[in-house]
Design an enzyme around this catalytic site. Sequence first.
Site, PDB file in Angstrom:
ATOM      1  N   THR A  27      -3.919   1.618  -2.515  1.00 30.65           N
ATOM      2  CA  THR A  27      -3.257   0.319  -2.526  1.00 30.65           C
ATOM      3  C   THR A  27      -3.715  -0.560  -3.676  1.00 30.65           C
ATOM      4  OG1 THR A  27      -2.867  -1.650  -1.154  1.00 30.65           O
ATOM      5  CG2 THR A  27      -5.040  -0.677  -1.007  1.00 30.65           C
ATOM      6  N   GLY A  54       1.402  -1.051   4.904  1.00 26.69           N
ATOM      7  CA  GLY A  54       1.953  -2.089   5.781  1.00 26.69           C
ATOM      8  C   GLY A  54       0.944  -3.141   6.197  1.00 26.69           C
ATOM      9  N   THR A 105       0.875  -1.151   0.000  1.00 23.75           N
ATOM     10  CA  THR A 105       0.000   0.000   0.000  1.00 23.75           C
ATOM     11  C   THR A 105       0.915   1.203   0.000  1.00 23.75           C
ATOM     12  OG1 THR A 105      -1.601  -1.302   1.203  1.00 23.75           O
ATOM     13  CG2 THR A 105      -1.801   1.073   1.470  1.00 23.75           C
TER      14      THR A 105
HETATM   15  N1  GLY Z   1      -4.812  -3.927   1.440  1.00 24.78           N
HETATM   16  C1  GLY Z   1      -4.399  -3.531   2.703  1.00 24.78           C
HETATM   17  C2  GLY Z   1      -5.494  -2.923   3.495  1.00 24.78           C
HETATM   18  O1  GLY Z   1      -6.359  -2.291   2.943  1.00 24.78           O
HETATM   19  O2  GLY Z   1      -5.519  -3.097   4.682  1.00 24.78           O
END
Ligand code: GLY
Length: 555
Positions: free
Chosen positions: A386, A460, A368
Amino acid sequence: MSRTCKVLLLLLALVSGLAARHPVRERKAIVVAQEPHATEVGVDVLRAGGNAVDAAVAVAFALAVTYPVAGNLGGGGFLLYRSAQGETEFFDFRERAPAAASRDMYLDSSGNLTRESMIGWKAAAVPGTVHGLETAHKKYGSKPWASLLAPAIKLAYGFPVSYALAESLRFSAKLLDRFPESRRIFLRDGKYFEPGDKLVQPELARTLQRLARGGAKEFYEGETARKLAAEMKANGGLITQEDLRNYRTVMRRPLEGSYKGYQILTAPPPSSGGVGILQMMGMLEPSGYEKYGAGSAAAIHFVAETMRRYYADRSEHLADPDFHPVPLSALLNPQYLAKRRASIRPDRATPSDEVKAGDFHLPESAETTHFSIVDPAGNAVALTYTINGGYGNGVTVPGLGFLLNNEMDDFAAKPGVPNMFGLVQGEANAIQPYKRPLSSMTPTIVLKDGKLFMVVGAPGGSRIITGVLQVILNVIDFGMNVQEAIDAPRFHHQWRPDQLSLESGFSPDTIELLKQRGHQIRSIPNVALVEAIVVENGFLAGGSDRRAHGKAAGF
Ligand code: GLY
């Protein structure tokens, strides 16, 4: 004390002062992003009189070119905005499941999870990025839309590959190599990029040119939509033209809370992050944990125990609020948090098996990226977006030049079984058509006496929430400047697995004391990559994470 002693002490203080990195301090405006070209694009927009939302749109499109590991057109995210006058808005442009998605779509005939939620066409949820950026721009932008895409288009026609990008592409070669278009563009069919080589992305440049002319309508209904849907069909993906046409950004009220007199504006569900920050702060505030000192075993233990308790609740209660009644007030109720706090033993880790999610009887209605921006008027943007894993699902759409997300893996593809981030999630976050998967993205703005104090966020995965929390605590509780607060070693606990994960930098004695309290210790490379701005003494101080290759700049 003798003169010699005093001189020695002074020298020691100077040397230790020099050891800490300082933030970038600017008077008027600042951008902190995870890739230097993108930071510069944002600063240029601000210098030319654009506001924070203009700069955010330009930075997001630039990152889609220069930071393919996470910057994107094919993903989604959250933008938290606060105007200088105090108006706030949360733009939820999280991807959502296509109409043809179903609860067990990633299980094989024996009921076991396949890897299709992570790799390949079927892992992609309907992208929200272009819709979200246009929605924010229409509401708060001041510069022409096309002018904000121009820098990204220029970069797409070629920019020099940095050491960091060359390394990242090589590191992800196994994934990218599986898909011919990704192999061709990002691996040069095996002739890997070296630092200084040019990355040229003409297909992406043409897609961006169409978006500059036609806006989000082009992405969701135009040639881009038609090509994307056709490739999906040809390759076993689920996203249709109708899915694209029906995509909408959702405007939500930011979640609000307080910590020691500071006001916290943060991400509401379908992010789990804002609830996490506020729950953990609610357990910490009256505990006095900070008296043990930053980095002490006693303080780490206490904060880790609040993490353990929050993640138990996350697993059961948090999901897309448009599909599952998230019991927000119960989760943030001070009496509930006081009970959770009282269950923490200062001398002993509570085994995760003994920590259950709260039982509320009254239900209520890696990769992300994040950047933080403050403009000369004092408007602020915290934007995290992300494609989930590094380089998403690995697929670059032929003819369109952008990578697709694997956000479907943020659902509980099999409730109770860990996902890519080891997160155990429940029925609330099971797959349903049109639903948004639960996220950990936590763009956050902190106010002091009603004025802007901090803009913060991070990539992260599941560790975003604990990373953001620790940087805020380091500033508020331990008086660190923003760069020190980011650079300090971080830790993470997410209930299951029952492990306390530590970055490098904690002393062996501290680790031993944590083990004595019953923590199972694991080493990890990082707990999120935080990018933050703090307002201090009339300056804007920007901190870029030492763990990444980003840049803070302004004027
Ligand atoms: N794809 C990571 C999140 O949205 O937590």
